[in-house]
Design a protein around this motif. Structure first.
Motif, short mmCIF file in Angstrom:
data_model
loop_
_atom_site.label_atom_id
_atom_site.label_comp_id
_atom_site.label_asym_id
_atom_site.label_seq_id
_atom_site.Cartn_x
_atom_site.Cartn_y
_atom_site.Cartn_z
N ALA A 203 0.83 -1.21 0.00
CA ALA A 203 0.00 0.00 0.00
C ALA A 203 0.87 1.26 0.00
N LEU A 204 2.14 1.12 -0.37
CA LEU A 204 3.03 2.29 -0.33
C LEU A 204 3.59 2.62 -1.71
N ALA A 205 3.78 3.92 -1.93
CA ALA A 205 4.41 4.41 -3.16
C ALA A 205 5.46 5.44 -2.74
N ILE A 206 6.44 5.69 -3.62
CA ILE A 206 7.41 6.74 -3.33
C ILE A 206 7.32 7.84 -4.38
N HIS A 207 7.57 9.07 -3.94
CA HIS A 207 7.37 10.26 -4.77
C HIS A 207 8.55 11.20 -4.49
N PHE A 208 9.58 11.08 -5.32
CA PHE A 208 10.81 11.80 -5.00
C PHE A 208 11.09 12.91 -6.01
N HIS A 209 11.28 14.10 -5.47
CA HIS A 209 11.74 15.21 -6.31
C HIS A 209 13.27 15.12 -6.40
N GLN A 214 19.43 13.16 -6.34
CA GLN A 214 19.46 11.95 -5.50
C GLN A 214 18.30 10.99 -5.79
N ALA A 215 17.35 11.43 -6.61
CA ALA A 215 16.09 10.67 -6.69
C ALA A 215 16.29 9.23 -7.15
N LEU A 216 17.07 9.00 -8.22
CA LEU A 216 17.23 7.62 -8.70
C LEU A 216 17.91 6.74 -7.66
N ALA A 217 18.90 7.31 -6.99
CA ALA A 217 19.61 6.55 -5.94
C ALA A 217 18.63 6.23 -4.80
N ASN A 218 17.79 7.19 -4.45
CA ASN A 218 16.82 6.96 -3.39
C ASN A 218 15.79 5.90 -3.81
N ILE A 219 15.38 5.97 -5.08
CA ILE A 219 14.42 4.99 -5.59
C ILE A 219 15.03 3.59 -5.53
N LEU A 220 16.29 3.48 -5.95
CA LEU A 220 16.95 2.17 -5.93
C LEU A 220 16.97 1.61 -4.50
N ALA A 221 17.31 2.48 -3.56
CA ALA A 221 17.35 2.03 -2.15
C ALA A 221 15.98 1.50 -1.72
N CYS A 222 14.92 2.17 -2.18
CA CYS A 222 13.57 1.77 -1.78
C CYS A 222 13.10 0.52 -2.54
N LEU A 223 13.53 0.39 -3.81
CA LEU A 223 13.18 -0.82 -4.57
C LEU A 223 13.73 -2.05 -3.86
N GLU A 224 14.92 -1.92 -3.30
CA GLU A 224 15.54 -3.06 -2.63
C GLU A 224 14.77 -3.47 -1.38
N LEU A 225 13.94 -2.55 -0.88
CA LEU A 225 13.08 -2.91 0.26
C LEU A 225 11.75 -3.48 -0.22
N GLY A 226 11.50 -3.38 -1.54
CA GLY A 226 10.31 -4.02 -2.09
C GLY A 226 9.19 -3.09 -2.51
N VAL A 227 9.43 -1.78 -2.56
CA VAL A 227 8.34 -0.88 -2.98
C VAL A 227 8.02 -1.15 -4.45
N GLY A 228 6.74 -1.13 -4.80
CA GLY A 228 6.34 -1.51 -6.15
C GLY A 228 5.61 -0.42 -6.91
N VAL A 229 5.51 0.79 -6.34
CA VAL A 229 4.83 1.90 -7.03
C VAL A 229 5.71 3.14 -6.92
N ILE A 230 5.97 3.76 -8.08
CA ILE A 230 6.86 4.93 -8.12
C ILE A 230 6.15 6.07 -8.84
N ASP A 231 6.09 7.23 -8.20
CA ASP A 231 5.57 8.43 -8.86
C ASP A 231 6.73 9.11 -9.59
N SER A 232 6.45 9.60 -10.78
CA SER A 232 7.48 10.34 -11.52
C SER A 232 6.78 11.22 -12.54
N ALA A 233 7.54 12.14 -13.13
CA ALA A 233 6.93 13.08 -14.07
C ALA A 233 7.73 13.11 -15.37
N VAL A 234 7.00 13.00 -16.47
CA VAL A 234 7.65 12.99 -17.78
C VAL A 234 8.51 14.26 -17.93
N SER A 235 9.69 14.07 -18.42
CA SER A 235 10.70 15.11 -18.65
C SER A 235 11.10 15.86 -17.38
#
Ligand code: HMG
Ligand code: MG
Length: 296
Positions: A203-209, A214-235
Motif C-alpha cells: 500500500a506504499l508508493a514513493i514520490h521523489f523530487h 538523488q532521486a534515482l539513488a533513493n528509488i533504488l534504495a527503496c526498490l531493494e526494500l520491495g516498494v512496487g509503485v513509483i511516482d514520476s513526471a515525464v521530462s
C-alpha cells in the motif's frame, strides 16, 4: 533483497509538473499531454487538481482538462482534492479516483493547505466517507517525508503516524513525498523501512523530487526494500509552489530506463515516453517564451 519484478509508475507530470510552471499552460496542451501519455503504456496518470484556483491558478481549468481527455479503458486518471468543495467539483465531471494530501511537517502543511496536520485529516474524513459511498478510490500523499523547507528535520515518527492515519482512514495507497528532494539513499531506506513496519509495503508508493540529483539513488534504495509503485513526471517537470526550493520530480524516462535495465517490467514503451517528454519540453519552452515575449 525483495526487489519487485514489476513496478507501476504513477505519472504525475500533468499535475505536479504543470502546477509549478510559471506560464499557465494552455488547456489543449494539457489535454494533448495526457492523451499522449495514455498511449505510452502507463496505467495511472494524475490528471489535474481540484484545489482552490486562488492558490494554484495554473490548474484552474481542472474540469475542462478532465472532461477533454480521452480516457483509455483500464487506465486510471486520479486528481488531487483538498476538501469537500474540490470533491464536489471533481465528481461533477465524473472523477472516479482522487488523492488527498497532507504532510509530516506542520510548517509545510500550513503553507500548502492552510491547515495543521490534524485539521487536514479532519477535513479529509468526510471527503473519504463520501468517496467510499460513491465507490471512488482514494490515494493519500504524505509530503516532506525526508525533510521540510521550513521546519528542517522531520521526525520519522511523524511520517509513520500520518501515513498510518491516512491508511486507516481508507486510502488504498500512501505516496511518500520527498517534496524538496533533500533525501539521500540511507535516509530514504530508513524512512520506508519505518513506514512499512506499520503500513503494508503493497500500500506504499514513493514520490521523489530530484533537486539534488538523488532521486534515482533513493528509488533504488527503496526498490531493494520491495516498494512496487513509483511516482514520476515525464521530462522531470514538477514542484510544489508552496515548497521553497522544490524542483522537478524525478523524470519518468529515467526511472523507466533504470527499471528496464534492471529487468523490472513497467508495461511502458520507453521510446513513446521519451517522444512525449521531448514534445512537452518543446511546448513549455514555447509557452514560457511567448510569456517572456509579451512581458518584454
Ligand atoms: P483556504 O484559503 O484556507 O480555504 O485554502 P477557504 O476554504 O477559506 O477557501 C478560500 C477560497 O478558495 C474560497 O473562495 C473558496 O471558495 C475557494 P472565496 O470565498 O475567497 O471566493 N476554494 C476552492 N475553490 C475551488 N476548489 C476548491 C476550493 N477550496 C476552497 N477545492 C485550500 C485551503 C486547501 C483550499 C488551499 O490551501 C488550497 O487549495 N491549497 C492547495 C495547494 C496545492 O495545490 N499545492 C500543491 C499540491 S501538493 C504537492 O504538490 C505535494 C505532492 O506533489 C507530494 C510531494 O511532492 O510531497 C502531492
Ligand atoms: Mg510532488
Amino acid at each position: 533483497m525483495t526487489t519487485p519484478s514489476q513496478v507501476r509508475i504513477v505519472e504525475v507530470g500533468p499535475r505536479d509538473g504543470l502546477q509549478n510552471e510559471k506560464a499557465i499552460v494552455p488547456t489543449p496542451t494539457k489535454i494533448e499531454l495526457i492523451d499522449r501519455l495514455s498511449a505510452t503504456g502507463l496505467q495511472t496518470i494524475e490528471a489535474t487538481s481540484f484545489v482552490s484556483p486562488k492558490w494554484v491558478p495554473q490548474l484552474a481549468d481542472a474540469a475542462e482538462v478532465y472532461t477533454g481527455i480521452q480516457k483509455k479503458p483500464g487506465l486510471r486518471y486520479p486528481v488531487l482534492v483538498p476538501n469537500l468543495q474540490g470533491y464536489a467539483r471533481a465528481r461533477e465531471v465524473g472523477v472516479d479516483e482522487i488523492a488527498v494530501f497532507t504532510a509530516a511537517s506542520e510548517a509545510f502543511n500550513r503553507k500548502n493547505i492552510n491547515a495543521s496536520i490534524a485539521e487536514s485529516l479532519e477535513r479529509f474524513a468526510p471527503v473519504i466517507e463520501r468517496a467510499k459511498a460513491d465507490a471512488v478510490a482514494v490515494r493519500g500523499y504524505v509530503s516532506t517525508v525526508l525533510g521540510c523547507p521550513y521546519q528542517g528535520e522531520v521526525p520519522l515518527a511523524d511520517v509513520v503516524r500520518v501515513a498510518k492515519a491516512l491508511h486507516a482512514m481508507g486510502c488504498y495507497e500512501i505516496s511518500l513525498g520527498d517534496t524538496i528532494g533533500i533525501g539521500t539513499p540511507a535516509k530514504a531506506r530508513a524512512m520506508l523501512a519505518a513506514v512499512s513496519a506499520e503500513v503494508p509495503m503493497s500500500a506504499l508508493a514513493i514520490h521523489f523530487h530530484d533537486t539534488r540529483g538523488q532521486a534515482l539513488a533513493n528509488i533504488l534504495a527503496c526498490l531493494e526494500l520491495g516498494v512496487g509503485v513509483i511516482d514520476s513526471a515525464v521530462s522531470g517537470v514538477g514542484g510544489c509552489p508552496y515548497a521553497r526550493g522544490a524542483s522537478g520530480n524525478v523524470a519518468s524516462e529515467d526511472v523507466v530506463y533504470m527499471l528496464h535495465g534492471m529487468g523490472i517490467a513497467t508495461g511502458i514503451d520507453l521510446d513513446k515516453l521519451i517522444e512525449t517528454g521531448r514534445w512537452l519540453s518543446a511546448q513549455l519552452a514555447r509557452d514560457n517564451g511567448s510569456k517572456v515575449g509579451k512581458a518584454a
